[in-house]
Motif scaffolding. Structure first.
Motif, PDB file in Angstrom:
ATOM      1  N   ALA A 245       5.632   0.741  -5.972  1.00 14.26           N
ATOM      2  CA  ALA A 245       5.877   1.580  -7.140  1.00 14.26           C
ATOM      3  C   ALA A 245       6.612   2.850  -6.746  1.00 14.26           C
ATOM      4  N   VAL A 246       7.571   3.270  -7.573  1.00  9.74           N
ATOM      5  CA  VAL A 246       8.285   4.519  -7.344  1.00  9.74           C
ATOM      6  C   VAL A 246       7.521   5.649  -8.020  1.00  9.74           C
ATOM      7  N   PRO A 247       7.023   6.628  -7.267  1.00 10.33           N
ATOM      8  CA  PRO A 247       6.232   7.701  -7.881  1.00 10.33           C
ATOM      9  C   PRO A 247       7.094   8.558  -8.788  1.00 10.33           C
ATOM     10  N   PRO A 248       6.510   9.122  -9.856  1.00 13.52           N
ATOM     11  CA  PRO A 248       7.281   9.976 -10.754  1.00 13.52           C
ATOM     12  C   PRO A 248       7.681  11.272 -10.063  1.00 13.52           C
ATOM     13  N   LEU A 249       8.791  11.850 -10.510  1.00 12.32           N
ATOM     14  CA  LEU A 249       9.314  13.077  -9.904  1.00 12.32           C
ATOM     15  C   LEU A 249       9.187  14.235 -10.887  1.00 12.32           C
ATOM     16  N   ARG A 250       8.517  15.311 -10.450  1.00 14.68           N
ATOM     17  CA  ARG A 250       8.460  16.526 -11.249  1.00 14.68           C
ATOM     18  C   ARG A 250       9.757  17.305 -11.040  1.00 14.68           C
ATOM     19  N   LYS A 251      10.139  18.086 -12.035  1.00 14.98           N
ATOM     20  CA  LYS A 251      11.338  18.919 -11.899  1.00 14.98           C
ATOM     21  C   LYS A 251      10.965  20.223 -11.199  1.00 14.98           C
ATOM     22  N   GLU A 252      10.602  20.088  -9.934  1.00 20.22           N
ATOM     23  CA  GLU A 252      10.162  21.220  -9.119  1.00 20.22           C
ATOM     24  C   GLU A 252      10.596  20.962  -7.682  1.00 20.22           C
ATOM     25  N   ILE A 253      11.274  21.935  -7.083  1.00 14.65           N
ATOM     26  CA  ILE A 253      11.802  21.742  -5.734  1.00 14.65           C
ATOM     27  C   ILE A 253      11.922  23.091  -5.025  1.00 14.65           C
ATOM     28  N   ALA A 254      11.781  23.062  -3.699  1.00 12.45           N
ATOM     29  CA  ALA A 254      12.072  24.238  -2.880  1.00 12.45           C
ATOM     30  C   ALA A 254      13.423  24.035  -2.217  1.00 12.45           C
ATOM     31  N   ILE A 255      14.245  25.053  -2.256  1.00  8.33           N
ATOM     32  CA  ILE A 255      15.538  25.021  -1.567  1.00  8.33           C
ATOM     33  C   ILE A 255      15.545  26.150  -0.539  1.00  8.33           C
TER      34      ILE A 255
ATOM     35  N   THR B 112      12.610   6.233  -1.344  1.00  8.29           N
ATOM     36  CA  THR B 112      12.736   7.681  -1.466  1.00  8.29           C
ATOM     37  C   THR B 112      13.973   8.049  -2.281  1.00  8.29           C
ATOM     38  N   PHE B 113      15.057   7.330  -2.048  1.00  5.59           N
ATOM     39  CA  PHE B 113      16.273   7.549  -2.832  1.00  5.59           C
ATOM     40  C   PHE B 113      16.012   7.349  -4.319  1.00  5.59           C
ATOM     41  N   GLU B 114      15.328   6.267  -4.666  1.00  4.81           N
ATOM     42  CA  GLU B 114      15.062   5.983  -6.075  1.00  4.81           C
ATOM     43  C   GLU B 114      14.110   7.013  -6.680  1.00  4.81           C
ATOM     44  N   THR B 115      13.157   7.484  -5.894  1.00  6.77           N
ATOM     45  CA  THR B 115      12.257   8.531  -6.374  1.00  6.77           C
ATOM     46  C   THR B 115      13.040   9.771  -6.777  1.00  6.77           C
ATOM     47  N   LEU B 116      14.072  10.106  -5.987  1.00  8.42           N
ATOM     48  CA  LEU B 116      14.827  11.334  -6.199  1.00  8.42           C
ATOM     49  C   LEU B 116      16.072  11.139  -7.056  1.00  8.42           C
ATOM     50  N   ALA B 117      16.258   9.962  -7.624  1.00  8.67           N
ATOM     51  CA  ALA B 117      17.456   9.687  -8.426  1.00  8.67           C
ATOM     52  C   ALA B 117      17.684  10.721  -9.534  1.00  8.67           C
ATOM     53  N   PRO B 118      16.642  11.173 -10.269  1.00 15.55           N
ATOM     54  CA  PRO B 118      16.884  12.188 -11.308  1.00 15.55           C
ATOM     55  C   PRO B 118      17.425  13.505 -10.741  1.00 15.55           C
ATOM     56  N   LEU B 119      16.988  13.860  -9.530  1.00 14.96           N
ATOM     57  CA  LEU B 119      17.496  15.070  -8.876  1.00 14.96           C
ATOM     58  C   LEU B 119      18.976  14.909  -8.566  1.00 14.96           C
ATOM     59  N   PHE B 120      19.345  13.771  -7.983  1.00 20.27           N
ATOM     60  CA  PHE B 120      20.741  13.537  -7.635  1.00 20.27           C
ATOM     61  C   PHE B 120      21.637  13.451  -8.877  1.00 20.27           C
ATOM     62  N   GLU B 121      21.090  12.891  -9.942  1.00 18.00           N
ATOM     63  CA  GLU B 121      21.827  12.820 -11.207  1.00 18.00           C
ATOM     64  C   GLU B 121      22.148  14.216 -11.726  1.00 18.00           C
ATOM     65  N   ASP B 122      21.218  15.151 -11.577  1.00 15.79           N
ATOM     66  CA  ASP B 122      21.446  16.511 -12.063  1.00 15.79           C
ATOM     67  C   ASP B 122      22.398  17.304 -11.178  1.00 15.79           C
ATOM     68  N   LEU B 123      22.539  16.911  -9.925  1.00 19.42           N
ATOM     69  CA  LEU B 123      23.418  17.650  -9.001  1.00 19.42           C
ATOM     70  C   LEU B 123      24.824  17.074  -8.898  1.00 19.42           C
ATOM     71  N   ALA B 124      24.967  15.777  -9.167  1.00 21.30           N
ATOM     72  CA  ALA B 124      26.237  15.092  -8.901  1.00 21.30           C
ATOM     73  C   ALA B 124      27.249  15.282 -10.018  1.00 21.30           C
TER      74      ALA B 124
END
Length: 204
Positions: free
Chosen positions: A29-39, A191-203
């Motif tokens: 299962a791909v865990p859900p991703l919260r819109k929260e990140i440290a840069i 891991t890539f699929e988990t972070l797909a929404p993040l990459f979608e927002d950056l690309a």
């Protein structure tokens, strides 16, 4: 080896949904991703990425050394004085994106014969570094265009603790970071699929 070959014009989000279904069928299962990140690294690239993500509803946190606290920070980013405090503020599974130089700059004050550590290694594995603070299933992203053998080594070290790792080259310069970048992503598929929404927002 690429994670996948995508047809021209494919949406990252649509591909992520299809791949997630496939992973679920395979029992992972791909865990859900919260819109929260440290840069970590809010220079021209990291700062513009943070601004772009905040416009898309992301909560951004960061850490800076005391001597750098006076530097300009994108409005809305929460800055912590220590890595420990930053990590504690993130909800698990945590996502930390490193936008710091891959190469070693000239360093003064080292003892003769003392090895100079790459900035990424210092942040990850140095005293009180991220590796000692993160937990199993947390994710580290290296966006500093590191040498691929260094990325492989770091991924293996972090995997021993159950920490996931992706190497993400970011192309397009500061303008691309603000308006949409080209991302070159290496790592495991889940891991890539988990972070797909993040990459979608950056690309682009």
């Amino acid at each position: 080896t690429p994670l996948a070959i995508y047809p021209k014009g494919s949406s990252v989000a649509a591909l992520a949904v299809n791949a997630s279904k496939q992973i679920a069928r395979e029992g992972n299962a791909v865990p859900p991703l919260r819109k929260e990140i440290a840069i970590i690294g809010l220079g021209k690239m990291g700062g513009n990425m943070a601004a772009r993500l905040m416009e898309r509803g992301w909560k951004i946190m960061s850490w800076r050394r005391k001597e750098s606290m006076s530097k300009e920070t994108p409005v809305g980013v929460t800055i912590f004085p220590t890595i420990r405090e930053m990590v504690r503020a993130l909800r698990r599974p945590r996502v930390v994106w490193l936008m710091i130089p891959a190469s070693v700059p000239p360093i003064t004050g080292l003892q003769r014969g003392e090895p100079a550590r790459a900035p990424v290694d210092e942040i990850l594995f140095g005293k009180s570094g991220l590796a000692s603070r993160l937990a199993k299933e947390d994710i580290v992203i290296d966006g500093g265009n590191s040498f691929y053998k260094d990325s492989v080594r770091r991924a293996r070290e972090l995997k021993k603790q159950g920490i996931r790792f992706l190497d993400v080259g970011v192309s397009g310069g500061p303008r691309g970071a603000r308006e949409g970048a080209s991302l070159m992503i290496g790592g495991d598929r889940q891991t890539f699929e988990t972070l797909a929404p993040l990459f979608e927002d950056l690309a682009v």
